[in-house]
Design an enzyme around this catalytic site. Structure first.
Site, PDB file in Angstrom:
ATOM      1  CE  LYS A 109      -8.384   2.632   3.910  1.00 50.15           C
ATOM      2  NZ  LYS A 109      -8.741   4.003   3.175  1.00 50.15           N
ATOM      3  CG  ASP A 136     -11.066   4.714   6.263  1.00 53.02           C
ATOM      4  OD1 ASP A 136     -10.542   5.572   6.797  1.00 53.02           O
ATOM      5  OD2 ASP A 136     -10.753   4.569   5.071  1.00 53.02           O
ATOM      6  NE  ARG A 174      -8.328  11.338   8.546  1.00 54.07           N
ATOM      7  CZ  ARG A 174      -7.373  10.446   7.839  1.00 54.07           C
ATOM      8  NH1 ARG A 174      -7.812   9.289   7.674  1.00 54.07           N
ATOM      9  NH2 ARG A 174      -6.276  10.529   7.596  1.00 54.07           N
ATOM     10  CG  HIS A 217      -2.066   1.130   1.315  1.00 54.59           C
ATOM     11  ND1 HIS A 217      -3.175   0.868   0.414  1.00 54.59           N
ATOM     12  CD2 HIS A 217      -1.878   2.468   1.747  1.00 54.59           C
ATOM     13  CE1 HIS A 217      -3.855   2.151   0.508  1.00 54.59           C
ATOM     14  NE2 HIS A 217      -3.144   2.853   1.286  1.00 54.59           N
ATOM     15  CB  SER A 273      -7.474   5.964   7.524  1.00 53.20           C
ATOM     16  OG  SER A 273      -7.760   5.976   6.260  1.00 53.20           O
TER      17      SER A 273
END
Ligand code: URA
Length: 437
Positions: free
Chosen positions: A188, A162, A169, A83, A184
């Site tokens: 996930k 989220d 946010r 990620h 966050s």
């Protein structure tokens, strides 16, 4: 248990929440029982007061538990994902996922859409005619069980907390908070049922983390919370001052990724970042002992064609037009910006180019904006390359009616100097997780 007003006050005043209090807030975020204005105030209190590592780990686990999990218990290979915190021209996932999966590691890659100046893997994939990224969890699971890879979008069942918190946010200037980013991203990733995670923490003008110290702090936070939740995590801090590769824009980036997968191009900065992250995934999956060995395995998956074949298989299974990918036909630029002086490219401003990409329709300002898949920017010159006055510097594909980009604004993204810049490194720091036991 006290109410939300008291919890906002406590966080505002720098107090630590108990695990029950954090779980209650996350449940209220997911169910909608806490109002937007109160959640927003709490997010701002967290932004200013921060969270302890224990609070961050609890927030992450609670967010992960707010929805369904991908059940990959029947997958008989190591399961690893990568990620990134987001960059410009960042098509790493398109190349890395098939490389790593073709090395015998399962890659359940569930990605996001672009928001702000950074691009999103799902938007890039959806620029392939017919490609379906929004798959039900059962279909993601079945495809990962069968061929070891799926390239999918976030589903509504995964981490609903989220969705709400991130949307708030985004509009309350509370994105750049270390505990909130950590929770966050990791909530996930933990919901994907992975054994190990490789995190690309971007650092520089075009990244959320502008300084190396901030990037180090985020990398350390992600490593420790991931470990606390039983997922081994490696982090690479990579530079995001200049765009990765020579293409910005969804279809243009797919074409560039395809040329990389076919071994036809090694685009500047992008190749080093992609191979290093892929190498780290291969080490995390136990298929190489060292990063260099992992990088060699990754190179081999390109040269022997296995990664490209797997990518085409994913495109076919997910409804995409394989012939369009094989031909990878790029649209011609509608405007070319010529260099107004001779010299060497010393800098390319990723942030400004990313914003110009949004103007073109390659990215979105709000979640419900539509994308112009063909729109984007082509860099004819990259860092350290020479250009003569009158030669092409960059081009734009203006694919939306009435949209024109000011050539002077594009020219201003390039710094041309008389000297070769100090070698610009793409990978700044590497921390590998301990090997699989
Ligand atoms: N990406 C995410 O998914 N969440 C963040 O908070 C930042 C980047």
């Amino acid at each position: 248990m006290t109410g939300i007003t008291q919890l906002i006050r406590a966080k505002r005043d720098g107090e630590e929440h108990s695990p029950e209090e954090i779980r209650w807030i996350v449940e209220g975020a997911a169910s909608g029982s806490i109002a937007d204005y109160q959640l927003s105030a709490w997010l701002m209190a967290v932004y200013f007061s921060g969270m302890t590592p224990t609070e961050t780990a609890t927030l992450t686990a609670a967010m992960c538990a707010s929805g369904a999990r991908l059940d990959l218990s029947r997958v008989d290979r190591p399961i690893v994902d990568k990620h990134s915190t987001g960059g410009v021209g960042d098509k790493v996932s398109l190349v890395l996922a098939p490389i790593v999966a073709s090395c015998g590691i399962a890659v359940p890659m569930i990605s996001g859409r672009g928001l702000g100046h950074t691009g999103g893997t799902v938007d890039k994939l959806e620029s392939i005619p017919g490609f379906v990224a929004e798959m039900p969890l059962a279909a993601i699971r079945a495809q990962v069980e069968e061929i070891g890879i799926a390239l999918a979008a976030q589903t509504p069942e995964l981490v609903p907390a989220d969705r709400r918190l991130y949307a708030l946010r985004d509009v309350t200037a509370t994105v750049e908070s270390l505990p909130l980013i950590t929770a966050s991203i990791l909530s996930k990733k933990l919901a994907e049922d992975i054994d190990a995670l490789v995190m690309d923490v971007k650092c520089g003008r075009g990244a959320f983390m502008r300084s190396l110290d901030d990037a180090r702090a985020l990398a350390a936070s992600i490593r420790s919370v991931s470990d606390a939740n039983g997922v081994r995590c490696s982090t690479l801090i990579t530079a995001m001052d200049a765009p990765l590769g020579r293409r910005i824009g969804n279809w243009l980036e797919v074409c560039e990724a395809v040329r990389m997968l076919r071994g036809e191009e090694e685009p500047p900065l992008l190749t080093e970042v992609t191979l290093s992250l892929a190498g780290a995934c291969i080490v995390a999956g136990g298929m190489a002992a060292t990063l260099n060995e992992g990088i060699e395995r990754a190179r081999l998956a390109i040269t022997d064609g296995s990664a490209y074949r797997l990518f085409l298989d994913v495109v076919r299974r997910q409804g995409g037009d394989v012939a369009a990918v094989e031909h990878a036909q790029e649209p011609a630029p509608t405007e070319v910006v010529l260099a107004d002086e001779s010299g060497i490219v010393n800098g390319i401003d990723a942030l400004r180019l990313g914003m110009l990409g949004i103007d073109l329709g390659a990215g979105r300002r709000a979640l419900d904006d539509t994308i112009a898949p063909q729109a984007g920017i082509i860099l004819y010159r990259h860092i350290g390359e020479e250009v003569e006055r009158g030669e092409p510097l960059c081009g734009v594909v203006e694919a939306r009616m009435g949209v024109k980009v000011d050539p002077a604004a594009l020219r201003a993204c390039f710094t041309i100097g008389g000297e070769t810049p100090e070698e610009s490194r793409a990978v700044l720091e590497v921390e590998l997780a301990s090997p699989r036991s």
